[in-house]
Structure formats: C-alpha cells, structure tokens
Design a protein around this motif. Structure first.
Motif, PDB file in Angstrom:
ATOM      1  N   GLU A  62      36.914  48.044  36.831  1.00  0.00           N
ATOM      2  CA  GLU A  62      35.517  47.440  37.305  1.00  0.00           C
ATOM      3  C   GLU A  62      34.896  46.732  35.900  1.00  0.00           C
ATOM      4  OE1 GLU A  62      33.819  50.797  39.044  1.00  0.00           O
ATOM      5  OE2 GLU A  62      34.537  50.760  40.991  1.00  0.00           O
ATOM      6  N   ALA A  63      34.976  47.280  34.932  1.00  0.00           N
ATOM      7  CA  ALA A  63      34.587  47.031  33.622  1.00  0.00           C
ATOM      8  C   ALA A  63      35.115  45.466  33.158  1.00  0.00           C
ATOM      9  CB  ALA A  63      34.923  47.453  32.365  1.00  0.00           C
ATOM     10  N   LEU A  64      36.249  45.172  33.824  1.00  0.00           N
ATOM     11  CA  LEU A  64      36.927  43.707  33.814  1.00  0.00           C
ATOM     12  C   LEU A  64      35.853  42.669  34.210  1.00  0.00           C
ATOM     13  CD1 LEU A  64      40.478  44.344  34.539  1.00  0.00           C
ATOM     14  CD2 LEU A  64      39.680  43.725  32.552  1.00  0.00           C
ATOM     15  N   ALA A  65      34.881  43.087  34.926  1.00  0.00           N
ATOM     16  CA  ALA A  65      34.212  41.753  35.602  1.00  0.00           C
ATOM     17  C   ALA A  65      33.183  41.420  34.453  1.00  0.00           C
ATOM     18  CB  ALA A  65      33.163  42.715  36.736  1.00  0.00           C
ATOM     19  N   ASP A  66      32.681  42.419  33.867  1.00  0.00           N
ATOM     20  CA  ASP A  66      31.763  41.924  32.469  1.00  0.00           C
ATOM     21  C   ASP A  66      32.625  41.388  31.327  1.00  0.00           C
ATOM     22  OD1 ASP A  66      29.497  43.061  33.826  1.00  0.00           O
ATOM     23  OD2 ASP A  66      29.739  44.847  33.159  1.00  0.00           O
ATOM     24  N   ILE A  67      33.775  41.747  31.477  1.00  0.00           N
ATOM     25  CA  ILE A  67      34.454  41.414  30.312  1.00  0.00           C
ATOM     26  C   ILE A  67      35.181  39.926  30.587  1.00  0.00           C
ATOM     27  CG2 ILE A  67      37.102  41.474  29.145  1.00  0.00           C
ATOM     28  CD1 ILE A  67      36.753  44.369  29.489  1.00  0.00           C
ATOM     29  N   VAL A  68      35.631  39.472  31.863  1.00  0.00           N
ATOM     30  CA  VAL A  68      35.696  38.186  32.117  1.00  0.00           C
ATOM     31  C   VAL A  68      34.792  37.391  32.196  1.00  0.00           C
ATOM     32  CG1 VAL A  68      36.595  36.761  34.255  1.00  0.00           C
ATOM     33  CG2 VAL A  68      37.719  38.691  33.658  1.00  0.00           C
ATOM     34  N   LYS A  69      33.633  37.504  32.381  1.00  0.00           N
ATOM     35  CA  LYS A  69      32.282  36.891  32.469  1.00  0.00           C
ATOM     36  C   LYS A  69      32.206  36.463  30.842  1.00  0.00           C
ATOM     37  CE  LYS A  69      30.056  38.783  36.270  1.00  0.00           C
ATOM     38  NZ  LYS A  69      28.804  39.741  36.713  1.00  0.00           N
ATOM     39  N   ALA A  70      32.275  37.246  29.977  1.00  0.00           N
ATOM     40  CA  ALA A  70      31.822  36.738  28.567  1.00  0.00           C
ATOM     41  C   ALA A  70      33.222  36.362  27.743  1.00  0.00           C
ATOM     42  CB  ALA A  70      31.246  37.916  27.757  1.00  0.00           C
ATOM     43  N   SER A  71      34.274  36.438  28.106  1.00  0.00           N
ATOM     44  CA  SER A  71      35.604  36.308  27.314  1.00  0.00           C
ATOM     45  C   SER A  71      35.532  34.844  27.179  1.00  0.00           C
ATOM     46  CB  SER A  71      36.849  36.832  28.163  1.00  0.00           C
ATOM     47  OG  SER A  71      38.021  36.286  27.371  1.00  0.00           O
ATOM     48  N   PRO A  72      36.138  34.209  25.830  1.00  0.00           N
ATOM     49  CA  PRO A  72      36.307  32.815  25.528  1.00  0.00           C
ATOM     50  C   PRO A  72      37.599  32.134  26.188  1.00  0.00           C
ATOM     51  CG  PRO A  72      36.624  34.083  23.695  1.00  0.00           C
ATOM     52  CD  PRO A  72      36.155  35.067  24.530  1.00  0.00           C
ATOM     53  N   ILE A  73      38.615  33.461  26.557  1.00  0.00           N
ATOM     54  CA  ILE A  73      39.798  33.083  26.974  1.00  0.00           C
ATOM     55  C   ILE A  73      40.319  33.657  28.237  1.00  0.00           C
ATOM     56  CG2 ILE A  73      40.581  32.340  24.802  1.00  0.00           C
ATOM     57  CD1 ILE A  73      42.133  35.178  24.536  1.00  0.00           C
ATOM     58  N   PRO A  74      41.211  33.249  29.227  1.00  0.00           N
ATOM     59  CA  PRO A  74      41.622  33.922  30.384  1.00  0.00           C
ATOM     60  C   PRO A  74      41.991  35.476  29.968  1.00  0.00           C
ATOM     61  CG  PRO A  74      42.523  31.738  30.162  1.00  0.00           C
ATOM     62  CD  PRO A  74      41.965  32.146  28.906  1.00  0.00           C
ATOM     63  N   VAL A  75      41.551  36.074  30.996  1.00  0.00           N
ATOM     64  CA  VAL A  75      42.076  37.535  31.232  1.00  0.00           C
ATOM     65  C   VAL A  75      42.950  37.905  32.147  1.00  0.00           C
ATOM     66  CG1 VAL A  75      40.996  40.011  31.194  1.00  0.00           C
ATOM     67  CG2 VAL A  75      39.579  38.074  30.128  1.00  0.00           C
ATOM     68  N   VAL A  76      43.849  38.678  31.624  1.00  0.00           N
ATOM     69  CA  VAL A  76      44.905  39.417  32.705  1.00  0.00           C
ATOM     70  C   VAL A  76      44.839  40.687  32.705  1.00  0.00           C
ATOM     71  CG1 VAL A  76      47.590  39.539  33.077  1.00  0.00           C
ATOM     72  CG2 VAL A  76      46.451  37.481  32.170  1.00  0.00           C
ATOM     73  N   ALA A  77      44.817  41.452  33.846  1.00  0.00           N
ATOM     74  CA  ALA A  77      44.944  42.927  33.873  1.00  0.00           C
ATOM     75  C   ALA A  77      46.170  43.468  33.912  1.00  0.00           C
ATOM     76  CB  ALA A  77      43.982  43.176  35.100  1.00  0.00           C
ATOM     77  N   ASP A  78      46.536  44.362  33.183  1.00  0.00           N
ATOM     78  CA  ASP A  78      47.988  44.999  33.159  1.00  0.00           C
ATOM     79  C   ASP A  78      47.776  46.286  34.185  1.00  0.00           C
ATOM     80  OD1 ASP A  78      50.254  44.971  31.470  1.00  0.00           O
ATOM     81  OD2 ASP A  78      49.950  47.096  31.417  1.00  0.00           O
ATOM     82  N   ILE A  79      48.889  46.089  35.183  1.00  0.00           N
ATOM     83  CA  ILE A  79      48.535  47.216  36.210  1.00  0.00           C
ATOM     84  C   ILE A  79      49.919  47.742  36.215  1.00  0.00           C
ATOM     85  CG2 ILE A  79      48.203  47.664  38.633  1.00  0.00           C
ATOM     86  CD1 ILE A  79      45.756  46.572  37.068  1.00  0.00           C
ATOM     87  N   HIS A  80      50.120  49.161  36.542  1.00  0.00           N
ATOM     88  CA  HIS A  80      51.114  49.788  36.698  1.00  0.00           C
ATOM     89  C   HIS A  80      51.124  51.031  37.970  1.00  0.00           C
ATOM     90  CE1 HIS A  80      53.418  48.902  32.857  1.00  0.00           C
ATOM     91  NE2 HIS A  80      52.399  48.969  32.543  1.00  0.00           N
ATOM     92  N   PHE A  81      51.780  50.806  38.829  1.00  0.00           N
ATOM     93  CA  PHE A  81      51.905  51.735  40.148  1.00  0.00           C
ATOM     94  C   PHE A  81      50.867  51.701  41.037  1.00  0.00           C
ATOM     95  CE2 PHE A  81      54.405  53.737  36.505  1.00  0.00           C
ATOM     96  CZ  PHE A  81      55.710  53.547  36.877  1.00  0.00           C
ATOM     97  N   ASP A  82      49.606  51.568  40.620  1.00  0.00           N
ATOM     98  CA  ASP A  82      48.479  51.729  41.674  1.00  0.00           C
ATOM     99  C   ASP A  82      48.045  50.212  42.163  1.00  0.00           C
ATOM    100  OD1 ASP A  82      46.187  52.374  42.867  1.00  0.00           O
ATOM    101  OD2 ASP A  82      45.649  53.773  41.454  1.00  0.00           O
ATOM    102  N   GLY A  83      48.456  50.094  43.128  1.00  0.00           N
ATOM    103  CA  GLY A  83      47.965  48.764  43.940  1.00  0.00           C
ATOM    104  C   GLY A  83      46.447  48.545  44.138  1.00  0.00           C
ATOM    105  N   ASN A  84      45.706  49.681  44.298  1.00  0.00           N
ATOM    106  CA  ASN A  84      44.107  49.811  44.156  1.00  0.00           C
ATOM    107  C   ASN A  84      43.466  49.274  42.915  1.00  0.00           C
ATOM    108  OD1 ASN A  84      44.058  50.633  47.031  1.00  0.00           O
ATOM    109  ND2 ASN A  84      44.218  52.807  46.286  1.00  0.00           N
ATOM    110  N   LEU A  85      44.196  49.457  41.970  1.00  0.00           N
ATOM    111  CA  LEU A  85      43.842  48.963  40.749  1.00  0.00           C
ATOM    112  C   LEU A  85      43.863  47.471  40.454  1.00  0.00           C
ATOM    113  CD1 LEU A  85      44.763  51.888  38.437  1.00  0.00           C
ATOM    114  CD2 LEU A  85      42.706  51.457  39.062  1.00  0.00           C
ATOM    115  N   ALA A  86      45.109  46.940  41.123  1.00  0.00           N
ATOM    116  CA  ALA A  86      45.196  45.647  41.184  1.00  0.00           C
ATOM    117  C   ALA A  86      44.089  45.058  41.870  1.00  0.00           C
ATOM    118  CB  ALA A  86      46.668  45.330  41.599  1.00  0.00           C
ATOM    119  N   LEU A  87      43.963  45.122  43.108  1.00  0.00           N
ATOM    120  CA  LEU A  87      43.049  44.798  43.843  1.00  0.00           C
ATOM    121  C   LEU A  87      41.545  44.884  43.330  1.00  0.00           C
ATOM    122  CD1 LEU A  87      44.256  46.507  47.321  1.00  0.00           C
ATOM    123  CD2 LEU A  87      44.324  43.878  46.717  1.00  0.00           C
ATOM    124  N   ALA A  88      41.329  45.720  42.690  1.00  0.00           N
ATOM    125  CA  ALA A  88      40.109  45.914  42.041  1.00  0.00           C
ATOM    126  C   ALA A  88      39.641  45.032  40.801  1.00  0.00           C
ATOM    127  CB  ALA A  88      39.673  47.565  41.441  1.00  0.00           C
TER     128      ALA A  88
END
Length: 362
Positions: A62-88
């Motif tokens: 959920e914190a990635l929402a604020d990070i993406v808005k302010a980041s000067p470069i594209p953001v990738v989320a690193d996910i392991h095992f939990d599909g719900n975290l990928a969706l979020a």
C-alpha cells in the motif's frame, strides 16, 4: 544483434533496440515512504533508470502508492509467493512487478495477469538456479549433459513455461530474467533463451558477492552477453549499498560501447617511473567528475587522462581533451591533446586540471 520485442515500463522503453537501461533495488523498508524515496532520488541522480522495491507485506504494497507518485523513475514491486500482494501493488500503481509464476496458484496468476494488463504494467518472469526442480536436472544429467548445461537448459524451460502461463491469459507485456551465480551457466542460459524467444531480457548474475568479486563476475557475465547484442536492461547485484550497483553498471555499459562515458577517465598502471601519487590523484579526479555529474552537470569532454609519467603521458594519451602526467621533479605537467601546457606541483596541477574541466562544464 538480437531483436527483442519492445515493451514500456512507464516511460522507459525496454527491448526493440532501445538503450539498455540500468536497474537497482532499494534496501529500505518500503513501508517507510520517506526513506525509500530518499534512496530512489539518490540512485536516480547517479543514473538508475528503474527501481525495484520489495513488497513483503500489505503495508509495503500500500505504501507503494505514495512512492510511485513521487518517484522520478519507474517503480517495480518485488513479489514472492503471495498473489494478493501482487494485486495490491498493481492497485498502488506500480509500473511493473517481479514474480515467479511457478510459485503462484493458477487462480492468483490469472487475476494478476488480467489486472497487470488493465494497468499496462510489465511482469518480469524470474527463473532462478536456486528454485528449479532437482528432478529435471537429474533427468538431463542422466542423459549425458554436464551440470552446467543441465542447469542452463532447465532455467530456459522453466522461464518459458512461466511465460506461456501468462500468455494463456492474454498477457504479453513480459520481460525475463534467468539468474545463476555461476557465470558460465548464466551466460549459457541467456544465450539459449535469447535464441528461442523475442522476450526482452533483464540481465544479472545473482548472488555475485561483494564489490571486489561481484563487479568482476558481473562484468564478465553481462559483458559477454551485451557484446553479443543480448540484453535489454541490467542490474549488477552486489553485497553493497545500492549506489555501488549503479556505478558498476554504468562502467560495464560504457566498456561495451553502449553508453558514452562523457567523459571517459583513463589512467595508467603504476610502475617505477611514477614519481607522484598517481592512485590518489586519479581517485580525486574520478570523485570530482562524479560529483559534477551527480549534480546534473554535463562535461563537454570525451576523455580525461591521468598518467604516471612523461613516457605514458602526453604522447600515449594525445587523444585526451585534458590530462595530467608525472614529471621528473615529483610534480606534474598538464597537457591538451598531446601538447604540454604547463608544469606544476601536484596539488596545484590537480587544481588546474579541475579548473579546465569546469570550463567545459554546463
């Protein structure tokens, strides 16, 4: 030159002849938005073009929402095992996710593929030598393959199967990594997969180690592939602060002729003819130039030379825009395009060199 399909991670083109991009990964707690953004901004200033953040729990996703808005470069989320975290993470607006589809059930994978498609996000499929099935390796070695060949083959098969799973759900915005800590295996796997598909490839030698060893392993592995036209984006994985990864990646791309150093800094090895602190002065010049570039300055020079003596100085480095070389009295001479312009004490010579660099800096 391999022609991979072109995809877009936010504004950054990957594959299809686009410049090879540089990635790294934050080592802050992603839930700590301020600390994570501070590190992203630091890395972006050094030349990082894509950043990956771990999402080990819902607070991070959920914190990635604020990070993406302010980041000067594209953001990738690193996910392991939990599909719900990928969706979020996708709902938070990340430009891409890194998953191992083999670690997710089909229901979760379908939801991820559909949402990533809606968001126009990229999915990086990651096959790793540490997670392949041993039974597959045993089958291939029983047929006569050596261990390295078998690992490279299984990495390719595993990645291809995972890509096919995503393609079944209509998702094609895919890039692939085939990670191994063994450099020959890594190179074999990427070469084989490159010949089989047109997916853009994320290059990296995993678990490469500390800078002393990891930069060498990465330079050998990534360099071997890049010089063959294989690879669309890179990460130099080091047991070090992320900033060290950016400098190493830039130097590898420069050495492969894929980036202009702007300027290139050359220096000769030490020998008995060297009469001044060549190592120390070279390090100061590199730090001075790095500081200007980190501040967003452009240096209108192609090459700066720091040479040990007159033998290797103005003559051997005559193509340098500006250079410094040791003199017999323990001082230095300054030269431009092979012509000496003055003789100075070491510190004064360094100051004069820096002044000349600043005159060509915008």
């Amino acid at each position: 030159m391999r022609q991979s399909r072109k995809i877009f991670l936010g504004p950054v083109a990957i594959g299809g002849g686009a410049p090879v991009s540089i990635q790294s990964m934050t080592n802050t707690s992603t839930a700590d938005v301020a600390a994570t953004l501070a590190q992203i901004n630091e890395l972006a200033a050094l030349g990082c073009e894509i950043i990956r953040c771990t999402a080990p729990d819902m607070a991070a996703a959920e914190a990635l929402a604020d990070i993406v808005k302010a980041s000067p470069i594209p953001v990738v989320a690193d996910i392991h095992f939990d599909g719900n975290l990928a969706l979020a993470s996708l709902e938070s607006g990340v430009h891409g996710i890194r998953i191992n589809p083999g670690n997710l059930d089909k229901s979760s994978l379908q939801k991820i593929a559909e949402l990533a498609g809606e968001k126009n996000a990229v999915i990086r499929v990651g096959a790793n030598s540490g997670s392949v099935r041993k039974s597959r390796l045993d089958e291939l070695t029983a047929k006569g393959m050596d261990a390295g060949q078998a690992m490279a083959e299984v990495l390719c098969l595993s990645a291809l199967e995972q890509c096919n799973l995503l393609e079944q759900y209509g998702f094609k915005n895919i890039k692939v990594s085939l990670k191994a800590s063994d450099v020959p295996v890594c190179v074999m796997a990427y070469e084989k997969f490159a010949s089989m598909t047109d997916y853009p490839l994320h290059l990296g030698v995993t678990e490469a180690g500390t800078p002393a060893r990891g930069i060498v392993k990465s330079a050998v592995g990534l360099g071997a592939l890049l010089l063959r036209g294989i690879g669309d984006t890179v990460r130099v994985s080091l047991t070090a602060p992320p900033a060290a990864e950016i400098g190493a990646a830039l130097r590898i791309l420069e050495s492969c002729g894929l980036r202009k150093a702007e300027p290139e800094i050359v220096s000769c090895p030490t020998c008995g003819r060297t009469g001044y602190d060549l190592v120390g002065i070279t390090e100061k010049v590199e730090a001075f130039v790095a500081g200007l570039k980190a501040a967003g300055k452009r240096i209108a020079m192609k090459k700066i030379a720091v040479m040990g003596c007159a033998v290797n100085g103005p003559g051997e480095a005559r193509d340098a825009d500006i250079g410094i070389a040791g003199a017999k009295n323990g001082g230095v001479v300054l030269f431009r395009h092979g012509r000496t312009t003055g003789a100075f004490g070491t510190e004064e010579g360094l100051q004069k060199l820096e002044e000349e660099i600043l005159r060509c800096t915008k």
